[in-house]
Design an enzyme around this catalytic site. Structure first.
Site: not given
Length: 359
Positions: A76-77, A121, A170, A229
């Site tokens: 997302k970032t 975020d 999230t 990740r």
């Protein structure tokens, strides 16, 4: 493959299959793609965003406010930075917990220029009082201030430059309705397929100058829980093992041996996942067992089990939540090499008919 000369283990405080960002993940900035073309996966999200970006640029307007939501570690970032790059805009980055006072947010908003992007975020962790500042800012591009008290109080509206807010979360369900409704573009991030993760592993290996063959890269992709990740983290750990052991190219045997030493099995389960499943099967005859009881039996915190470990076990169909507690499903027995109970479906359906809240 056995290799006894070197000891290989992950740091004791780090759970290698966790999708949460850790201090060990500082390499992420180096591996982040810069353009849509470099960004693997999320094809529907990319296709829609490309249309919205092209349309906004053709009108010479700012992009509508964007909400990116989904499990951690899906990019997302990274995607927010790509949007800024595609729009040719400057991006300001902050997070919900970092904005402690309404004045902090007002200062950030008043310093934005035309077309800038503000990325928040964990936006679901914004204080509700601070959210009140965002409503007029997102809708009318203005800040409302009240000076004084009582009959002498007066309201002042300060205009803002037109900007785009990108929020990442999230837990989209924890966003308040008024805030969620002010996002013009809402994108759900999906878990990645092994084929998509294979492309990410190969790209990261190229950037990190790691020689890895396709079978080894696919092994990492399959064990990454659908999360880039984790894939990048596993790749770095396998690289460490291969480097210390004196190997050049990382092949499937080396990769499997390194992942075995890390206790990451073929589905991406680690020792803690197996411990939780084994506790339900061995100590509670497959369940049902309440969350607090399971936490005590497995040595993990109840919140950690519920928020960190359970989601992936539920996705695999290894456990089920019933009104009486957690139950192990037949797939979990088979994966652990245990004998499946004669009538697990009957056990589950019986407890699902009981009244009461989930334990």
């Amino acid at each position: 493959m056995e290799f006894n000369k070197f000891e290989f283990e992950t740091p004791s405080r780090e759970r290698i299959t966790s999708s949460e960002k850790t201090l060990q993940d500082t390499y992420e900035n180096k591996l982040r793609p810069r353009t849509m073309a470099e960004y693997f996966g999320q094809e529907k999200v990319k296709a829609n965003l490309s249309v919205y970006i092209q349309a906004a640029k053709s009108r010479k307007e700012s992009l509508d406010h964007v909400l990116l939501y989904g499990p951690p570690g899906l990019g997302k970032t990274t995607l927010s930075h790509i949007i800024a790059g595609e729009m040719g805009a400057q991006i300001r980055v902050t997070s919900g917990p970092a904005i402690e006072r309404a004045g902090d947010l007002a200062s950030i908003l008043s310093n934005l220029n035309d077309g800038d992007i503000l990325f928040i975020d964990e936006i679901h962790r914004l204080n509700r009082n601070i959210e009140e500042i965002l409503y007029p800012a997102m809708e009318d591009f203005a800040l409302d201030f009240v000076f004084g008290k009582g009959p002498t109080a007066r309201s002042v509206r300060l205009p803002l430059k037109r900007f785009t807010l990108i929020g990442a979360t999230t837990k989209a369900g924890m966003l308040s309705g008024p805030l969620r409704d002010r996002f013009g573009v809402m994108c759900r991030m999906e878990m990645y397929t092994p084929e998509e993760l294979l492309g990410i592993v190969n790209r990261s290996a190229s950037i990190l100058d790691i020689s890895i063959d396709r079978p080894a890269a696919m092994q990492i992709a399959k064990r990454s829980r659908g999360t880039p990740r984790i894939a990048n983290r596993l790749l770095r750990r396998v690289r460490d093992y291969a480097q210390v052991a004196g190997f050049g190219t990382v092949n499937e045997d080396i990769c499997n041996d390194a992942l075995k030493r890390m206790e990451v099995d073929e589905l991406g389960l680690d020792a803690t996942d197996v411990n939780i499943l084994s506790a339900i099967i061995d100590k509670f005859a497959g369940g049902p067992v309440g969350l607090d009881t399971l936490a005590a039996a497995s040595g993990e915190e109840a919140n950690t089990i519920e928020d960190v470990y359970e989601p992936y076990l539920l996705q695999l169909g290894f456990i089920s939540r019933t009104p009486r507690g957690r139950i192990c499903m037949p797939a979990a027995y088979k994966h652990l090499g245990r004998k499946v109970p004669s009538d697990p479906g009957g056990q589950i359906s019986m407890f699902e008919k009981e009244d009461g809240a989930d334990a």
